[in-house]
Design a protein around this motif. Structure first.
Motif, PDB file in Angstrom:
ATOM      1  N   ASP A 103       0.829  -1.196   0.000  1.00 47.37           N
ATOM      2  CA  ASP A 103       0.000   0.000   0.000  1.00 47.37           C
ATOM      3  C   ASP A 103       0.870   1.255   0.000  1.00 47.37           C
ATOM      4  N   VAL A 104       0.336   2.306  -0.622  1.00 47.67           N
ATOM      5  CA  VAL A 104       0.992   3.619  -0.647  1.00 47.67           C
ATOM      6  C   VAL A 104       0.083   4.594   0.075  1.00 47.67           C
ATOM      7  N   PHE A 105       0.586   5.179   1.136  1.00 50.59           N
ATOM      8  CA  PHE A 105      -0.188   6.043   2.026  1.00 50.59           C
ATOM      9  C   PHE A 105       0.048   7.513   1.694  1.00 50.59           C
ATOM     10  N   LEU A 106      -1.027   8.303   1.733  1.00 50.47           N
ATOM     11  CA  LEU A 106      -0.919   9.749   1.528  1.00 50.47           C
ATOM     12  C   LEU A 106      -1.748  10.472   2.580  1.00 50.47           C
ATOM     13  N   ASP A 107      -1.110  11.399   3.305  1.00 50.57           N
ATOM     14  CA  ASP A 107      -1.818  12.278   4.235  1.00 50.57           C
ATOM     15  C   ASP A 107      -1.966  13.628   3.555  1.00 50.57           C
ATOM     16  N   ILE A 108      -3.206  14.023   3.295  1.00 48.98           N
ATOM     17  CA  ILE A 108      -3.491  15.290   2.622  1.00 48.98           C
ATOM     18  C   ILE A 108      -3.699  16.355   3.691  1.00 48.98           C
ATOM     19  N   MET A 140       3.450  -1.272   4.173  1.00 43.51           N
ATOM     20  CA  MET A 140       3.435   0.035   3.521  1.00 43.51           C
ATOM     21  C   MET A 140       4.669   0.170   2.618  1.00 43.51           C
ATOM     22  N   LYS A 141       4.404   0.372   1.361  1.00 43.09           N
ATOM     23  CA  LYS A 141       5.501   0.519   0.402  1.00 43.09           C
ATOM     24  C   LYS A 141       6.101   1.913   0.450  1.00 43.09           C
ATOM     25  N   MET A 142       5.232   2.919   0.651  1.00 43.13           N
ATOM     26  CA  MET A 142       5.662   4.317   0.623  1.00 43.13           C
ATOM     27  C   MET A 142       4.660   5.143   1.406  1.00 43.13           C
ATOM     28  N   CYS A 143       5.151   6.186   2.074  1.00 41.89           N
ATOM     29  CA  CYS A 143       4.278   7.090   2.832  1.00 41.89           C
ATOM     30  C   CYS A 143       4.573   8.527   2.435  1.00 41.89           C
ATOM     31  N   TYR A 144       3.544   9.228   1.959  1.00 41.39           N
ATOM     32  CA  TYR A 144       3.675  10.613   1.523  1.00 41.39           C
ATOM     33  C   TYR A 144       2.865  11.534   2.431  1.00 41.39           C
ATOM     34  N   GLY A 145       3.318  12.767   2.499  1.00 42.57           N
ATOM     35  CA  GLY A 145       2.550  13.825   3.135  1.00 42.57           C
ATOM     36  C   GLY A 145       2.636  15.065   2.279  1.00 42.57           C
ATOM     37  N   VAL A 146       1.521  15.761   2.108  1.00 37.88           N
ATOM     38  CA  VAL A 146       1.516  16.993   1.333  1.00 37.88           C
ATOM     39  C   VAL A 146       0.812  18.071   2.139  1.00 37.88           C
ATOM     40  N   ASP A 147       1.381  19.263   2.131  1.00 36.93           N
ATOM     41  CA  ASP A 147       0.767  20.387   2.824  1.00 36.93           C
ATOM     42  C   ASP A 147       1.026  21.659   2.031  1.00 36.93           C
ATOM     43  N   ILE A 148       0.103  22.606   2.137  1.00 38.52           N
ATOM     44  CA  ILE A 148       0.199  23.864   1.397  1.00 38.52           C
ATOM     45  C   ILE A 148       0.997  24.916   2.160  1.00 38.52           C
ATOM     46  N   VAL A 149       1.254  24.677   3.462  1.00 34.37           N
ATOM     47  CA  VAL A 149       1.927  25.662   4.311  1.00 34.37           C
ATOM     48  C   VAL A 149       3.423  25.366   4.364  1.00 34.37           C
ATOM     49  N   GLU A 201      -0.372   6.961  -7.700  1.00 36.07           N
ATOM     50  CA  GLU A 201       0.117   5.721  -7.097  1.00 36.07           C
ATOM     51  C   GLU A 201      -0.435   5.472  -5.692  1.00 36.07           C
ATOM     52  N   THR A 202      -1.135   6.458  -5.125  1.00 35.20           N
ATOM     53  CA  THR A 202      -1.683   6.316  -3.778  1.00 35.20           C
ATOM     54  C   THR A 202      -2.779   5.251  -3.742  1.00 35.20           C
ATOM     55  N   THR A 203      -2.729   4.396  -2.716  1.00 35.09           N
ATOM     56  CA  THR A 203      -3.769   3.384  -2.528  1.00 35.09           C
ATOM     57  C   THR A 203      -4.603   3.640  -1.268  1.00 35.09           C
ATOM     58  N   ILE A 204      -4.057   4.409  -0.306  1.00 33.93           N
ATOM     59  CA  ILE A 204      -4.805   4.835   0.873  1.00 33.93           C
ATOM     60  C   ILE A 204      -4.548   6.315   1.094  1.00 33.93           C
ATOM     61  N   ALA A 205      -5.588   7.129   1.016  1.00 32.75           N
ATOM     62  CA  ALA A 205      -5.459   8.570   1.255  1.00 32.75           C
ATOM     63  C   ALA A 205      -6.285   8.939   2.478  1.00 32.75           C
ATOM     64  N   VAL A 206      -5.693   9.750   3.347  1.00 32.85           N
ATOM     65  CA  VAL A 206      -6.361  10.202   4.565  1.00 32.85           C
ATOM     66  C   VAL A 206      -6.344  11.717   4.607  1.00 32.85           C
ATOM     67  N   CYS A 207      -7.471  12.315   4.992  1.00 28.29           N
ATOM     68  CA  CYS A 207      -7.548  13.766   5.109  1.00 28.29           C
ATOM     69  C   CYS A 207      -8.394  14.137   6.315  1.00 28.29           C
ATOM     70  N   PHE A 208      -7.785  14.846   7.278  1.00 29.38           N
ATOM     71  CA  PHE A 208      -8.523  15.404   8.410  1.00 29.38           C
ATOM     72  C   PHE A 208      -9.025  16.756   7.936  1.00 29.38           C
ATOM     73  N   ALA A 209     -10.325  16.852   7.662  1.00 27.22           N
ATOM     74  CA  ALA A 209     -10.867  17.958   6.869  1.00 27.22           C
ATOM     75  C   ALA A 209     -11.093  19.246   7.644  1.00 27.22           C
ATOM     76  N   THR A 210     -10.386  19.440   8.754  1.00 31.43           N
ATOM     77  CA  THR A 210     -10.435  20.753   9.400  1.00 31.43           C
ATOM     78  C   THR A 210      -9.889  21.827   8.459  1.00 31.43           C
ATOM     79  N   THR A 211      -9.033  21.402   7.535  1.00 31.44           N
ATOM     80  CA  THR A 211      -8.421  22.351   6.608  1.00 31.44           C
ATOM     81  C   THR A 211      -9.475  23.108   5.804  1.00 31.44           C
TER      82      THR A 211
END
Length: 282
Positions: A103-108, A140-149, A201-211
């Motif tokens: 799995d490839v994890f992404l925290d948005i 977990m094959k890869m773990c990404y995080g992306v942020d605008i700040v 390539e992401t297979t699991i995306a998570v977003c805490f939508a307070t943003t």
């Protein structure tokens, strides 16, 4: 660490007409509680959360958001609200989703990077009693995080470096089995080629939508807010089969997101509770 959860109530249900994962790879075992505690402690150390330090870190993270908002080109202040889930919450969410090999994890909206660091270690191969194993595997094959700040991305990269040193010095097995991590600056609505590739390539995306507290949402109920802009952006970027978890927000089924269940999580920042909603990208 700023703990946000004390009790979990699992509401995860799958409609009888849905068999979306029938041909999916085998789901790996749930994370052992002892392993969750260990990874929580390691992430806390990397973040510098000792004693009252977690409160200070949380304040500094919010300051980074405030400083970014002084830029005329940044989103309106009421669209950026810093929130953070604990590693405990993440483990419960991922176990409910069902982690699969590679799995490839992404925290948005990855903020200080806590969830990305946690995801990189939670599924490092362990024995049934929670002790370290010897083969160095990781679901977990890869773990990404992306942020605008920008300030938050800098902070998250520093925390990643801290974790790397801690593992190298004290946790040889976990150092070998940790999933690769990449933390990047980016806007999910205005993606460059690198972010396009990551979404694909992401297979699991998570977003805490307070943003997305305004303009991007429809409805006033925290758990019932629809997020049309985010929904369309993710629909264009994520591949079919991706599992998407939105905390305190809703995606649009017309954008190709099939509702699969809800997970209620109790956290002080969003009292009385938050709801993590699982979708399957068709």
């Amino acid at each position: 660490m700023h703990l946000l959860v004390s009790v979990f109530v699992l509401l995860y249900t799958v409609p009888a007409s849905v068999n979306a994962f029938s041909s999916a790879p085998v789901i790996v075992p749930e994370v052992h509680p002892a392993h969750v505690i260990k990874i929580t402690q390691l992430v806390q150390a990397a973040l510098g959360d000792e004693g009252d330090a977690s409160n200070n870190r949380y304040a500094f993270a919010r300051d980074a958001v405030t400083n970014f908002q002084e830029n005329d080109e940044s989103p309106p202040s009421n669209e950026l609200v810093y929130g953070e889930l604990s590693v405990e919450v993440l483990a419960t969410i991922l176990d409910a989703v069902g982690v699969q090999e590679n799995d490839v994890f992404l925290d948005i909206g990855s903020g200080d990077g806590a969830l990305v660091l946690g995801a990189s270690l939670l599924y490092a191969d362990t024995t049934n009693n929670g002790d370290d194993a010897s083969d160095g595997g990781n679901a977990m094959k890869m773990c990404y995080g992306v942020d605008i700040v920008p300030g938050l991305v800098e902070r998250s990269r520093s925390h990643h470096d801290n974790l790397h040193r801690i593992l190298q010095d004290n946790e040889s097995f976990l150092h070998q089995s940790q999933a690769n991590i990449e933390l990047l600056l980016g806007d999910i609505h205005q993606r460059d080629s690198q972010l396009e590739k990551i979404l694909d390539e992401t297979t699991i995306a998570v977003c805490f939508a307070t943003t997305w507290s305004a303009d991007n949402s429809v409805g006033t109920s925290l758990q019932g807010r629809k997020l049309p802009k985010l929904s369309k952006a993710l629909s264009r970027g994520l591949s079919s089969g991706c599992r998407v978890v939105i905390i305190d927000g809703k995606l649009d089924e017309e954008d190709g997101f099939q509702w699969m269940g809800d997970l209620r999580i109790f956290c002080p920042d969003t009292a009385p509770y938050s709801v993590a909603t699982l979708y399957h990208k068709q």
